[in-house]
Design a protein around this motif. Structure first.
Motif, mmCIF file in Angstrom:
data_model
loop_
_atom_site.group_PDB
_atom_site.id
_atom_site.type_symbol
_atom_site.label_atom_id
_atom_site.label_comp_id
_atom_site.label_asym_id
_atom_site.label_seq_id
_atom_site.Cartn_x
_atom_site.Cartn_y
_atom_site.Cartn_z
ATOM 1 N N MET A 260 0.885 -1.283 -0.017
ATOM 2 C CA MET A 260 -0.159 0.089 -0.124
ATOM 3 C C MET A 260 0.774 1.215 -0.053
ATOM 4 O O MET A 260 1.758 1.314 0.594
ATOM 5 C CB MET A 260 -0.908 0.229 1.257
ATOM 6 N N TYR A 261 0.316 2.342 -0.599
ATOM 7 C CA TYR A 261 1.155 3.647 -0.840
ATOM 8 C C TYR A 261 0.497 4.504 -0.137
ATOM 9 O O TYR A 261 -0.835 4.681 -0.152
ATOM 10 C CB TYR A 261 1.080 3.854 -2.187
ATOM 11 N N SER A 262 1.268 5.746 0.303
ATOM 12 C CA SER A 262 0.728 6.830 0.818
ATOM 13 C C SER A 262 0.275 7.773 -0.115
ATOM 14 O O SER A 262 0.911 7.482 -1.388
ATOM 15 C CB SER A 262 1.255 7.616 2.096
ATOM 16 N N CYS A 263 -0.303 8.919 0.180
ATOM 17 C CA CYS A 263 -0.490 9.925 -0.911
ATOM 18 C C CYS A 263 0.727 10.524 -1.147
ATOM 19 O O CYS A 263 1.145 10.974 -2.142
ATOM 20 C CB CYS A 263 -1.660 10.978 -0.411
ATOM 21 N N GLU A 264 1.601 10.513 -0.147
ATOM 22 C CA GLU A 264 2.860 11.329 -0.424
ATOM 23 C C GLU A 264 3.896 10.548 -1.131
ATOM 24 O O GLU A 264 4.383 11.132 -2.170
ATOM 25 C CB GLU A 264 3.600 11.444 0.950
ATOM 26 N N GLU A 265 3.714 9.123 -1.051
ATOM 27 C CA GLU A 265 4.329 8.614 -2.092
ATOM 28 C C GLU A 265 4.045 8.564 -3.485
ATOM 29 O O GLU A 265 4.982 8.470 -4.500
ATOM 30 C CB GLU A 265 4.455 6.569 -1.545
ATOM 31 N N ILE A 266 2.749 8.562 -3.630
ATOM 32 C CA ILE A 266 1.932 8.679 -5.044
ATOM 33 C C ILE A 266 2.399 10.032 -5.803
ATOM 34 O O ILE A 266 2.915 10.018 -7.144
ATOM 35 C CB ILE A 266 0.709 8.632 -4.985
ATOM 36 N N SER A 267 2.586 11.107 -4.830
ATOM 37 C CA SER A 267 2.941 12.399 -5.299
ATOM 38 C C SER A 267 4.085 12.496 -5.732
ATOM 39 O O SER A 267 4.660 12.946 -6.610
ATOM 40 C CB SER A 267 2.552 13.393 -4.200
ATOM 41 N N GLU A 268 5.100 11.868 -4.952
ATOM 42 C CA GLU A 268 6.593 11.792 -5.459
ATOM 43 C C GLU A 268 6.896 11.026 -6.662
ATOM 44 O O GLU A 268 7.605 11.241 -7.407
ATOM 45 C CB GLU A 268 7.518 10.948 -4.190
ATOM 46 N N ARG A 269 5.958 9.889 -6.819
ATOM 47 C CA ARG A 269 6.045 8.831 -7.789
ATOM 48 C C ARG A 269 5.721 9.445 -9.278
ATOM 49 O O ARG A 269 6.608 9.430 -10.311
ATOM 50 C CB ARG A 269 5.186 7.675 -7.710
ATOM 51 N N TYR A 270 4.925 10.305 -9.160
ATOM 52 C CA TYR A 270 4.220 10.928 -10.417
ATOM 53 C C TYR A 270 4.713 12.476 -10.566
ATOM 54 O O TYR A 270 4.470 13.060 -11.506
ATOM 55 C CB TYR A 270 2.679 11.028 -10.540
ATOM 56 N N ASN A 271 5.507 12.852 -9.433
ATOM 57 C CA ASN A 271 6.053 14.360 -9.326
ATOM 58 C C ASN A 271 4.677 15.363 -9.863
ATOM 59 O O ASN A 271 5.145 16.250 -10.436
ATOM 60 C CB ASN A 271 7.033 14.378 -10.424
ATOM 61 N N VAL A 272 3.913 15.093 -8.816
ATOM 62 C CA VAL A 272 2.722 16.069 -8.759
ATOM 63 C C VAL A 272 2.489 16.789 -7.242
ATOM 64 O O VAL A 272 3.082 15.950 -6.185
ATOM 65 C CB VAL A 272 1.336 15.411 -9.219
ATOM 66 N N LYS A 273 1.971 17.575 -7.052
ATOM 67 C CA LYS A 273 1.654 17.986 -5.773
ATOM 68 C C LYS A 273 0.586 17.118 -4.976
ATOM 69 O O LYS A 273 -0.225 16.396 -5.436
ATOM 70 C CB LYS A 273 1.159 19.424 -5.458
ATOM 71 N N LEU A 274 0.741 17.055 -3.750
ATOM 72 C CA LEU A 274 -0.010 16.360 -2.752
ATOM 73 C C LEU A 274 -1.509 16.553 -3.105
ATOM 74 O O LEU A 274 -2.442 15.671 -2.985
ATOM 75 C CB LEU A 274 0.284 16.369 -1.557
ATOM 76 N N ILE A 275 -1.927 17.683 -3.021
ATOM 77 C CA ILE A 275 -3.036 18.071 -3.322
ATOM 78 C C ILE A 275 -3.990 17.362 -4.649
ATOM 79 O O ILE A 275 -4.783 17.258 -4.688
ATOM 80 C CB ILE A 275 -3.484 19.626 -3.537
ATOM 81 N N TYR B 110 -5.050 8.388 3.690
ATOM 82 C CA TYR B 110 -5.496 7.576 2.850
ATOM 83 C C TYR B 110 -4.204 6.594 2.226
ATOM 84 O O TYR B 110 -3.336 6.894 2.183
ATOM 85 C CB TYR B 110 -5.870 8.296 1.441
ATOM 86 N N ARG B 111 -4.670 5.284 1.951
ATOM 87 C CA ARG B 111 -3.621 4.283 1.225
ATOM 88 C C ARG B 111 -4.098 3.864 0.076
ATOM 89 O O ARG B 111 -5.462 3.390 -0.273
ATOM 90 C CB ARG B 111 -3.521 3.028 2.372
ATOM 91 N N ILE B 112 -3.356 3.549 -0.766
ATOM 92 C CA ILE B 112 -3.665 3.235 -2.336
ATOM 93 C C ILE B 112 -3.028 1.900 -2.520
ATOM 94 O O ILE B 112 -1.795 1.605 -2.313
ATOM 95 C CB ILE B 112 -3.058 4.239 -3.263
ATOM 96 N N LYS B 113 -3.938 0.769 -3.146
ATOM 97 C CA LYS B 113 -3.327 -0.405 -3.066
ATOM 98 C C LYS B 113 -2.589 -0.599 -4.451
ATOM 99 O O LYS B 113 -2.785 0.207 -5.475
ATOM 100 C CB LYS B 113 -4.290 -1.391 -3.203
ATOM 101 N N GLU B 114 -1.735 -1.142 -4.601
ATOM 102 C CA GLU B 114 -0.778 -1.657 -5.797
ATOM 103 C C GLU B 114 -1.698 -1.819 -7.095
ATOM 104 O O GLU B 114 -1.542 -1.550 -8.272
ATOM 105 C CB GLU B 114 0.114 -2.824 -5.664
ATOM 106 N N GLU B 115 -2.868 -2.804 -6.862
ATOM 107 C CA GLU B 115 -3.500 -3.023 -8.000
ATOM 108 C C GLU B 115 -4.294 -1.943 -8.591
ATOM 109 O O GLU B 115 -4.631 -1.826 -9.662
ATOM 110 C CB GLU B 115 -4.608 -4.125 -7.367
#
Length: 58
Positions: free
Chosen positions: A1-16, A36-41
């Motif tokens: 599971m990913y946090s929103c912060e990890e997703i924002s870093e992965r895609y180089n976008v702002k947390l918002i 929030y947590r985001i599943k890999e699938e």
């Protein structure tokens, strides 16, 4: 599971932006407490739906 912060870093976008994707139901997420947590699938589905060229299944 990913946090929103990890997703924002992965895609180089702002947390918002990640929060906006979740709010607009573009990116499924699980709310745990105040986070929030985001599943890999779900992340893979999110990416696949946004491809400019469909993935070929062999």
């Amino acid at each position: 599971m990913y946090s929103c912060e990890e997703i924002s870093e992965r895609y180089n976008v702002k947390l918002i932006t990640v929060w906006d994707w979740i709010r607009k139901k573009k990116l499924p997420a699980i709310k745990i407490g105040r986070e929030y947590r985001i599943k890999e699938e779900d992340l893979k589905t999110f990416e696949d739906e946004r491809r400019t060229v469909p993935v070929r299944k062999e």
